[in-house]
Design an enzyme around this catalytic site. Structure first.
Site, PDB file in Angstrom:
ATOM      1  N   CYS A 195      75.481  49.556  36.874  1.00  0.00           N
ATOM      2  CA  CYS A 195      76.846  49.030  36.848  1.00  0.00           C
ATOM      3  C   CYS A 195      77.018  48.091  38.039  1.00  0.00           C
ATOM      4  O   CYS A 195      78.017  48.124  38.745  1.00  0.00           O
ATOM      5  CB  CYS A 195      77.880  50.144  36.845  1.00  0.00           C
ATOM      6  N   GLY A 250      79.064  60.563  29.667  1.00  0.00           N
ATOM      7  CA  GLY A 250      79.590  59.719  28.595  1.00  0.00           C
ATOM      8  C   GLY A 250      78.504  59.137  27.717  1.00  0.00           C
ATOM      9  O   GLY A 250      78.592  59.167  26.485  1.00  0.00           O
ATOM     10  N   LYS A 251      77.451  58.630  28.331  1.00  0.00           N
ATOM     11  CA  LYS A 251      76.355  58.041  27.554  1.00  0.00           C
ATOM     12  C   LYS A 251      75.538  59.129  26.866  1.00  0.00           C
ATOM     13  O   LYS A 251      75.030  58.931  25.758  1.00  0.00           O
ATOM     14  CB  LYS A 251      75.476  57.181  28.464  1.00  0.00           C
ATOM     15  N   CYS A 264      69.780  59.979  34.483  1.00  0.00           N
ATOM     16  CA  CYS A 264      70.821  60.083  35.519  1.00  0.00           C
ATOM     17  C   CYS A 264      72.132  60.251  34.769  1.00  0.00           C
ATOM     18  O   CYS A 264      72.932  59.324  34.688  1.00  0.00           O
ATOM     19  CB  CYS A 264      70.830  58.853  36.418  1.00  0.00           C
ATOM     20  N   SER A 265      72.348  61.431  34.215  1.00  0.00           N
ATOM     21  CA  SER A 265      73.271  61.578  33.093  1.00  0.00           C
ATOM     22  C   SER A 265      74.737  61.751  33.458  1.00  0.00           C
ATOM     23  O   SER A 265      75.611  61.423  32.647  1.00  0.00           O
ATOM     24  CB  SER A 265      72.841  62.778  32.246  1.00  0.00           C
ATOM     25  N   ALA A 266      75.053  62.280  34.628  1.00  0.00           N
ATOM     26  CA  ALA A 266      76.453  62.578  34.936  1.00  0.00           C
ATOM     27  C   ALA A 266      77.284  61.292  34.996  1.00  0.00           C
ATOM     28  O   ALA A 266      76.781  60.258  35.440  1.00  0.00           O
ATOM     29  CB  ALA A 266      76.539  63.323  36.264  1.00  0.00           C
ATOM     30  N   PRO A 267      78.531  61.356  34.508  1.00  0.00           N
ATOM     31  CA  PRO A 267      79.259  62.529  34.024  1.00  0.00           C
ATOM     32  C   PRO A 267      79.071  62.857  32.545  1.00  0.00           C
ATOM     33  O   PRO A 267      79.720  63.755  32.027  1.00  0.00           O
ATOM     34  CB  PRO A 267      80.717  62.144  34.305  1.00  0.00           C
ATOM     35  N   ASP A 319      70.042  55.086  33.697  1.00  0.00           N
ATOM     36  CA  ASP A 319      71.267  54.525  34.269  1.00  0.00           C
ATOM     37  C   ASP A 319      71.244  54.866  35.750  1.00  0.00           C
ATOM     38  O   ASP A 319      71.820  55.848  36.196  1.00  0.00           O
ATOM     39  CB  ASP A 319      72.481  55.138  33.566  1.00  0.00           C
TER      40      ASP A 319
END
Length: 425
Positions: free
Chosen positions: A372, A257-258, A252-255, A319
């Site tokens: 988060c 940073g990770k 779940c990559s957006a945006p 994430d």
């Protein structure tokens, strides 16, 4: 200030009607390219600040009204103006004057002119008493969160719930992540000092700024020397325990940073997945700025049969979508848009994603589960339920830590995050 107050009232009204604040502001800023940087900054502050203190402001407004206000546009304008009078240093006569002008000129509701003027002037006369009465009126007004949210935190964090709520009403810190391939934190702190920006080192390659600044003031930002990323979020890449050559999925990559941080740590065969094509474009932009490459795929992490080629991944970063209750100070609209029933829906979605991604992980591989959120239903309880469903899963100690899982609570250095590392036996 007139345009900022008017547009902030419009944004607040749309959020209270159920829309996302970031999307509303992006649309309004696109519609008004003539706004100066100062006006844009004021629009952001008025919108975020009003929603951050909405619990108190609505209690104050209720005390000032003799009967319920049916006009939502006037109500939103009064909330924004009350925020300015209660929480900013803007001259009070200017706030009142501009609110009356917005009522007449922009909203074209001349009949409400007297009401707006009277409400705001009455607040100025009784300011301290009204704010004190609001704080005593109930927990929503005192703590600036919905009652169900307060009750859940009090139940799950009996020692820390008030501190968590207070933190959620503050301005968020600004943290940076130095690209290890191009430098280190101390060297970058020296660069910041040369341009008058004060910061201090965090763990690993992080830096916490004393005051937020625009990214165009950051030395080497466009060249990929540094990225903006919360200090708590910076833990993810190192906790996943990657090494050169590994096949890795950021599910779940957006945006992004990770995603970028993983590539700063090792040379990886990395796939960045996200269900939203527009958000995936942000991942691609971040990677280009930093000079990295990854396979970027549009797809639902809960449905790998639609995007996965069948070759197992050695590491998966999950994430997952969540309530975002750990980052509410960055997104104050979340407090008022979320419903208690949403938590169970998020938990069900998270379970579906975990079960689906587990099939994509090779035996001996590791999956890092991240949210988060600060709510246990999405975090420790979610992981415990997963372990019960999957006999081939083991909860590992987090690299470099004694804990088997980590619940970060928001504080002055970072937002709220949850981490758990799972191995496939």
């Amino acid at each position: 200030m007139l345009d900022a107050q008017r547009l902030a009232a419009l944004a607040v009204a749309q959020v209270l009607a159920g829309r996302n604040l970031n999307q509303v502001l992006q649309k309004e800023l696109a519609r008004h390219p003539q706004l100066t940087p100062q006006q844009r900054a004021m629009l952001q502050d008025l919108s975020y600040g009003t929603l951050r203190h909405y619990g108190t402001l609505q209690a104050v407004l209720g005390a000032l009204l003799q009967k319920p206000l049916q006009d939502e546009s006037i109500r939103a304008l009064l909330l924004v103006a009350l925020y300015q009078l209660a929480y900013t240093h803007t001259q009070s006569h200017a706030v009142v004057d501009h609110a009356v002008r917005v009522t007449v000129q922009a909203l074209r509701k001349t009949s409400a002119k007297g009401l707006v003027n009277a409400i705001l002037r009455n607040f100025l006369r009784r300011r301290e008493a009204l704010l004190a009465d609001a704080a005593a009126a109930g927990e929503e007004a005192r703590h600036g969160h919905p009652q169900w949210w307060i009750d859940k935190l009090r139940s799950q964090y009996p020692q820390q719930w008030e501190e968590i709520l207070a933190c959620g009403n503050q301005h968020p810190p600004m943290a940076l992540r130095v690209n290890r391939r191009l430098g280190n934190a101390q060297a970058y702190l020296d660069q910041l000092s040369q341009v008058g920006i004060v910061g201090r080192a965090l763990a690993q390659s992080g830096i916490l700024l004393e005051q937020p600044v625009a990214v165009d003031r950051l030395p080497g930002f466009s060249a990929g020397q540094v990225s903006v990323q919360d200090g708590g979020a910076q833990l993810a890449a190192s906790l996943l325990d990657v090494a050169d050559g590994m096949r890795v999925l950021d599910a779940c990559s957006a945006p992004g940073g990770k995603t970028a941080h993983l590539l700063e740590l090792a040379d990886l065969d990395l796939t960045a997945l996200d269900h939203d094509s527009k958000r995936l474009q942000k991942v691609e932009q971040n990677l280009r700025r930093l000079g990295f490459k990854a396979e970027c795929l549009v797809g639902d992490a809960a449905e790998p049969q639609k995007w996965w080629n069948g070759k197992p991944f050695q590491r998966i970063l999950a994430d997952v979508p969540c309530s975002a209750s750990g980052v509410v100070r960055r997104h104050p609209d979340i407090k008022w848009l979320r419903r208690e029933s949403d938590i169970a829906q998020f938990a069900a979605q998270q379970a579906a994603i975990l079960d689906a991604l587990w099939r994509c992980l090779e035996q001996g591989g590791k999956l890092l589960y991240v949210t988060c959120s600060v709510f246990a239903e999405e975090n420790s309880r979610q992981v415990a339920a997963f372990l019960q469903r999957h006999g081939d899963a083991e909860l590992l100690p987090l690299p470099g830590r004694a804990e088997q899982d980590l619940q970060l609570l928001p504080d002055q250095e970072h937002d709220g995050f949850y981490y758990a590392l799972l191995a496939k036996l």
